[in-house]
Design a protein around this motif. Structure first.
Motif: not given
Ligand code: ZN
Length: 542
Positions: A327-338
């Protein structure tokens, strides 16, 4: 027919859902099939991707195929022997304001066409609506849900009870409680299109958590319109077991190329960052030069490859207990996800309650975002709520945690204890309480160090400021609570260790207990042991 959970991580779970057309493993992505226009046939999805379930819209099927679908059955119409879920036209209500059917008719029609998972005709709340309208959609959906048992004739179909309320979270919670009290096998949450289109993933987190926290935990939850693979990890982590997506085909139609990290317009690509069968033998130029319909099909296939491989990656992460890391890796795909993952902080205690206590693999701590993860929050809760130091332990000795870690695994605390015994006697040893301190956990009493994950984690050093502050606060909180009569701290680095010593110094002064801090550059030297022993002797006299 039932739902059985096999593995868990965060609120995510790997489960088995039985239907009359076979058992499917969750979490599962159901590609949306438009019977009037199939760029990729469901059967091909089954062969290529092992896809075992699809979703189609019973209202659209009825409008276009009417009696033919009722006679032949939906499995024959879609030429797909596995699980078919049907939606009921609620989305069309949102688009057009009304539909040309009624709740009773669409229930009976879904029974006639033989859906495996069917949905009542709910009234979607929509977006930016008044609370009054939202309440109406919730109450009307409940009324229709209550009527189901009088209308339905078959017992072999799993019925979905949709939760409404939109961004009115109290209504979502209320809707979930009421729907959860009715005999549905599955629940669903409508995710309003604007939430997805505007990437309001933190709003989505609130909506899912409001539903999830008020639904029976043993029933699977479906998320309508989940869209893009870069958010699959988030919604699985929140406990969504099924979700559908039309994005693979909608994006392909407008020449958009999915990756696990986002979407790219085909025209902007010089290279194809994927090795699926579509991409491995072509360049972006090849795809661009194809006739439109062929390109749309190829892009749909690629998009599906990306979606299904992300689902497998997520399931593997659940098995390994590394869904948070993923999830942390994916969170850095887009600011909104982070932003959405940061927003999980609000639900950290809920995550702790429902996440596994031990795991097969150690924990990787990357930085302040990981402070939200349940293992870190759980350690704090355990120390505050359930821990007390050994009887007779009056003096706290804090040693750096990294002293005890591989490759520097050592028994330095034993060297210290031996010297104390020799110099000050047996009783002095019993009055000592040796604890480790470090990031991110703060204080780790030696005697609970083998409890997961206190000796099975790896952390990126030096820590970021927020992580450091968190750990210092935990140490202060611990000392304030445990009523020691004196504190000794040893530190070797000048950053974090010095901050810990300064915080302890200030705290002990305000508590009116003695404090001694020792800096060392070469570990626990003889000189340092001597100083610690004499500090202890002076505490005793004081
Ligand atoms: Zn590809």
């Amino acid at each position: 027919m039932g739902f059985e959970v096999k593995e868990r991580d965060l609120l995510g779970r790997i489960g088995r859902l039985e239907t009359k057309s076979g058992t499917i493993e969750t979490p599962i992505l159901l590609p949306v099939i438009n019977p009037a226009k199939m760029t990729v046939e469901p059967k091909e999805m089954m062969e290529r991707f092992g896809c075992k379930a699809v979703i189609t819209n019973a209202y659209i099927v009825k409008k276009n195929l009417g009696d033919e679908a009722a006679e032949r059955g939906i499995h024959s119409i879609l030429d797909f022997p596995m699980v078919i879920m049907t939606d009921s036209g609620a989305y069309q209500i949102l688009l057009y304001g009304r539909v040309e059917t009624d709740p009773e008719e669409i229930i009976l029609y879904q029974e006639e066409i033989g859906s495996d998972i069917a949905t009542i005709l709910d009234v979607p709340t929509g977006w930016r609506v008044t609370e009054e309208h939202a309440r109406y959609t919730v109450e009307e959906t409940i009324r229709r849900a209550e009527a189901l048992k009088e209308i339905k004739r078959r017992e072999d179909i799993l019925w979905v009870g949709p939760v409404q309320g939109g961004q009115h979270l109290e209504l979502v919670a209320y809707s979930a409680r009421r729907m959860g009290s009715l005999p549905f096998q599955i629940h669903a949450l409508g995710s309003p299109t604007p939430v997805m289109e505007r990437y309001l993933f933190d709003v989505l987190v609130d909506m899912v958590m409001a539903a999830k926290g008020n639904l029976p935990p043993d029933r699977p939850l479906h998320l309508f319109g989940a869209g893009h693979p870069f958010m699959f990890a988030l919604i699985v982590a929140l406990g969504c077991d099924l979700f559908d997506s039309a994005a693979y085909s909608l994006y392909a139609r407008s020449d958009r190329y999915m990756t696990e990290r986002g979407t790219i317009r085909l025209a902007k690509l010089d290279y194809l960052p994927c090795s699926c069968p579509v991409c491995s033998k072509r360049s972006p130029k090849d795809l661009s030069e194809m006739p439109k319909s062929e390109r749309e099909r190829e892009l749909s296939l690629h998009n599906l490859y990306v979606c299904f491989s992300e689902m497998r990656r997520i399931k593997q992460a659940i098995l390994e207990g590394r869904l948070w890391e993923h999830l942390e890796v994916r969170a850095h795909s887009h600011p909104s996800l982070l932003q959405a993952v940061r927003h999980l902080k609000r639900y950290s205690e809920h995550l702790v309650r429902h996440s596994p206590v031990t795991k097969r693999s150690g924990l990787f701590f990357y930085g302040d975002l990981s402070l939200i993860r349940p293992e870190v929050v759980r350690h704090r809760m355990r120390l505050l709520e359930r821990y007390s130091p050994p009887e007779g332990a009056r003096i706290l000795v804090l040693l750096p945690e990294f002293w005890m870690n591989p490759p520097r695994r050592s028994r330095r605390h034993e060297v210290l204890a031996r010297s104390v015994r020799e110099e000050l006697g047996e009783e002095a040893v019993w009055s000592l309480h040796i604890c480790l301190y470090g990031v991110p956990f703060g204080v780790i009493p030696l005697e609970i160090r083998e409890v997961y994950p206190l000796s099975q984690y790896e952390v990126a050093l030096p820590p970021d400021l927020e992580t450091e502050t968190y750990a210092v606060e935990r140490i202060v909180e611990y000392i304030e609570r445990m009523k020691y009569e004196g504190v000794i701290a040893v530190w070797e680095d000048c950053g974090f260790g010095r901050r810990v010593a300064e915080a302890c110094n200030g705290l002990c002064a305000s508590l009116g207990i003695p404090f001694k801090g020792f800096q060392t550059t070469r570990g626990l030297t003889k000189g340092l042991v001597k100083s610690v022993v004499s500090a202890l002797a002076s505490f005793k006299k004081g």
